[in-house]
Design an enzyme around this catalytic site. Structure first.
Site, PDB file in Angstrom:
ATOM      1  N   HIS A 268       0.907  -1.253  -0.103  1.00  0.00           N
ATOM      2  CA  HIS A 268       0.009  -0.050  -0.052  1.00  0.00           C
ATOM      3  C   HIS A 268       0.804   1.258   0.235  1.00  0.00           C
ATOM      4  O   HIS A 268       1.216   1.781   1.097  1.00  0.00           O
ATOM      5  CB  HIS A 268      -0.926   0.009   1.097  1.00  0.00           C
ATOM      6  CG  HIS A 268      -1.875   1.108   1.199  1.00  0.00           C
ATOM      7  ND1 HIS A 268      -3.319   0.937   1.429  1.00  0.00           N
ATOM      8  CD2 HIS A 268      -1.931   2.391   0.956  1.00  0.00           C
ATOM      9  CE1 HIS A 268      -4.225   1.933   1.516  1.00  0.00           C
ATOM     10  NE2 HIS A 268      -3.087   2.887   1.004  1.00  0.00           N
TER      11      HIS A 268
ATOM     12  N   HIS B 149       0.794  17.349  -6.762  1.00  0.00           N
ATOM     13  CA  HIS B 149       0.029  17.188  -8.026  1.00  0.00           C
ATOM     14  C   HIS B 149       0.326  18.465  -8.861  1.00  0.00           C
ATOM     15  O   HIS B 149       0.681  18.430  -9.997  1.00  0.00           O
ATOM     16  CB  HIS B 149      -1.252  16.721  -8.099  1.00  0.00           C
ATOM     17  CG  HIS B 149      -1.757  15.364  -7.554  1.00  0.00           C
ATOM     18  ND1 HIS B 149      -2.819  15.241  -6.869  1.00  0.00           N
ATOM     19  CD2 HIS B 149      -1.126  14.436  -7.550  1.00  0.00           C
ATOM     20  CE1 HIS B 149      -2.884  14.084  -6.568  1.00  0.00           C
ATOM     21  NE2 HIS B 149      -1.712  13.389  -6.806  1.00  0.00           N
TER      22      HIS B 149
ATOM     23  N   THR C 253      -1.104   4.018  -8.327  1.00  0.00           N
ATOM     24  CA  THR C 253      -1.258   5.553  -8.562  1.00  0.00           C
ATOM     25  C   THR C 253      -2.549   5.799  -9.224  1.00  0.00           C
ATOM     26  O   THR C 253      -2.824   4.770 -10.175  1.00  0.00           O
ATOM     27  CB  THR C 253       0.298   6.069  -9.556  1.00  0.00           C
ATOM     28  OG1 THR C 253       0.152   7.355  -9.502  1.00  0.00           O
ATOM     29  CG2 THR C 253       0.088   5.442 -10.809  1.00  0.00           C
ATOM     30  N   THR C 254      -2.808   7.008  -9.413  1.00  0.00           N
ATOM     31  CA  THR C 254      -4.228   7.534 -10.052  1.00  0.00           C
ATOM     32  C   THR C 254      -3.911   8.043 -11.454  1.00  0.00           C
ATOM     33  O   THR C 254      -3.192   9.051 -11.485  1.00  0.00           O
ATOM     34  CB  THR C 254      -4.908   8.508  -9.306  1.00  0.00           C
ATOM     35  OG1 THR C 254      -4.798   8.349  -7.752  1.00  0.00           O
ATOM     36  CG2 THR C 254      -6.203   8.733  -9.604  1.00  0.00           C
TER      37      THR C 254
ATOM     38  N   GLU D  75     -11.784   5.024   6.746  1.00  0.00           N
ATOM     39  CA  GLU D  75     -10.676   5.879   6.913  1.00  0.00           C
ATOM     40  C   GLU D  75     -11.675   7.117   7.826  1.00  0.00           C
ATOM     41  O   GLU D  75     -10.894   7.983   8.539  1.00  0.00           O
ATOM     42  CB  GLU D  75     -10.241   6.608   5.861  1.00  0.00           C
ATOM     43  CG  GLU D  75      -8.829   5.777   5.294  1.00  0.00           C
ATOM     44  CD  GLU D  75      -8.178   7.018   4.294  1.00  0.00           C
ATOM     45  OE1 GLU D  75      -8.654   6.867   3.115  1.00  0.00           O
ATOM     46  OE2 GLU D  75      -6.984   7.306   4.445  1.00  0.00           O
TER      47      GLU D  75
ATOM     48  N   ASP E  72       1.800   3.804   3.205  1.00  0.00           N
ATOM     49  CA  ASP E  72       0.753   4.803   2.523  1.00  0.00           C
ATOM     50  C   ASP E  72       1.419   5.726   1.728  1.00  0.00           C
ATOM     51  O   ASP E  72       1.456   5.704   0.373  1.00  0.00           O
ATOM     52  CB  ASP E  72       0.118   5.522   3.961  1.00  0.00           C
ATOM     53  CG  ASP E  72      -1.522   5.765   3.133  1.00  0.00           C
ATOM     54  OD1 ASP E  72      -1.955   5.470   2.161  1.00  0.00           O
ATOM     55  OD2 ASP E  72      -2.176   6.398   4.086  1.00  0.00           O
ATOM     56  N   ASP E  73       2.175   6.869   2.446  1.00  0.00           N
ATOM     57  CA  ASP E  73       2.759   7.945   1.398  1.00  0.00           C
ATOM     58  C   ASP E  73       4.101   8.312   2.330  1.00  0.00           C
ATOM     59  O   ASP E  73       3.864   9.033   3.361  1.00  0.00           O
ATOM     60  CB  ASP E  73       1.591   8.865   1.509  1.00  0.00           C
ATOM     61  CG  ASP E  73       0.801   8.605   0.978  1.00  0.00           C
ATOM     62  OD1 ASP E  73       0.484   8.671  -0.140  1.00  0.00           O
ATOM     63  OD2 ASP E  73      -0.451   8.601   1.852  1.00  0.00           O
TER      64      ASP E  73
END
Ligand code: 6MZ
Length: 360
Positions: free
Chosen positions: A14, A68, A100-101, A225, A300-301
């Site tokens: 993740h 972004h 990724t989106t 979440e 996560d990030d």
């Protein structure tokens, strides 16, 4: 323990690409953008957010918007992908599912397809470590077995998951699923639903998620979440292959999860820093671990939460009193929940067996 967590092989399931951008790269890109287009980015605000220890979910999603903004062309997508792979490999991650989106941005001539092509370019451009991302035929040579045979270069197996952002429409979500299907031969193994949990509605993404499953893609959902019992129930009823977070579960949800044995991607630092869980001593990791429910520690990030997978393992060990071998076992068990095919799974099992013998 710190050294142990760093040196043992790990499996990351993740990790969001843009949330894992190198901090130095983010600052470099933001500074450059700030010099050419003053309005495009608020550089000092970005620096301030990076330094903050705790971030509300709203601040986290604002941070993603800032990140972004610095991705102004395909070459930057390629660069950050390359660096993220290098960073996970240097943390001894041997199998990474990077999500990724796919983003469409007409002003820079970017389509969802060209975005994913740029990500794949990033995978190809890594030279400091060996990257395996093309799924192989059953009888092809095992990638990871070379590592067991004493090849000293670092190696990492990478598979991709394409994310649907909760801000997207049904059509956009469907486009992402179709793209994932087209890109399977480049190692796309699944679909994720993510984005600000306060946005959007489950029924919007359901057709695309159903289609993904029918076509044989694996599905993982950001689930629970925030407090939203109805959505959590609907998501669990869908029977995804894995879920992420599971912070706001009620008894009914735990019951459903236990009977379906859905593996949970646990992101400790992320949950604590966003206040999704009030403190580490009440984190559901302890409950799931005791119940022997399938779970996988994840980052996560890494950029947004200033973490690494080793740090997440160390955090779990320190917080829940787990020993070195418990940590290695936890890491080994993650192999059972990967989305790649059985060939990869078997190779990883063999690899972990040989490593644990050597670590004894
Ligand atoms: C929900 C998250 C997330 O896709 O641009 N993302 N969604 N919860 C989280 N935990 C706090 N962390 C990351 O990577 C960034 C995107 O991943 C999702 C968000 O949609 C974010 O914009 P990509 O590579």
């Amino acid at each position: 323990m710190e050294e142990w967590c760093e040196s043992m092989p790990k499996v990351e399931l993740h990790a969001h690409l843009n949330g894992s951008i190198r901090v130095s790269t983010l600052l470099e890109l933001a500074k450059a953008l700030n010099e050419t287009q003053r309005d495009a980015i608020n550089f000092s605000q970005m620096k301030h957010v990076i330094k903050k220890k705790a971030l509300s979910l709203t601040e986290v999603f604002h941070m993603f918007d800032l990140i972004h903004n610095v991705i102004t062309d395909h070459s930057i997508v390629t660069r950050i992908t390359k660096e993220v792979i290098e960073d996970f490999a240097s943390d001894n991650v041997v199998y990474l599912e990077l999500r990724t989106t796919p983003k469409r941005n007409d002003s820079i001539g970017m389509s969802k397809r060209s975005y994913v092509d740029a990500v794949i370019e990033g995978l190809k451009s890594v030279s400091s470590v060996d990257v395996d991302f093309i799924p192989k035929t059953e009888d092809s040579r095992s990638f990871i077995s070379d590592k067991c045979n004493g090849n000293s270069r670092k190696r990492i197996i990478v598979r991709l998951i394409l994310s649907i952002d909760r801000r997207e429409t049904t059509e956009a979500a469907m486009e992402t699923v179709k793209l994932a299907l087209e890109m399977r031969h480049f190692g796309v193994v699944g679909i994720d639903l993510s984005g600000n949990p306060k946005t959007g509605d489950w029924t919007t993404y359901l057709p695309a998620l159903k289609f993904a499953r029918e076509q044989g893609l694996k599905v993982t959902l950001h689930c629970g979440e925030i407090k939203n019992p109805k959505e959590i129930k609907n998501m669990l009823d869908f029977h995804p292959q894995r879920i992420g977070h599971a912070c706001f579960f009620e008894d009914e949800h735990w019951k459903m999860m236990k009977s379906s044995k859905t593996p949970v991607e646990i992101c400790l630092t992320s949950n604590i820093r966003t206040f999704s869980v009030p403190s580490i001593d009440v984190h559901h990791f302890a409950y799931l671990y005791e119940e022997k429910h399938p779970l996988v520690l994840c980052t996560d990030d890494t950029c947004v939460f200033t973490t690494s997978l080793s740090k997440e393992y160390k955090y779990a060990a320190d917080s829940f009193g787990l020993g070195k071998w418990d940590m290695l076992e936890l890491s080994r068990n993650a192999v059972e929940h990967i989305f790649a095919d059985n060939g990869v799974k078997n190779d990883l099992r063999k690899y972990f067996n040989s490593v644990s013998k050597n670590m004894e």
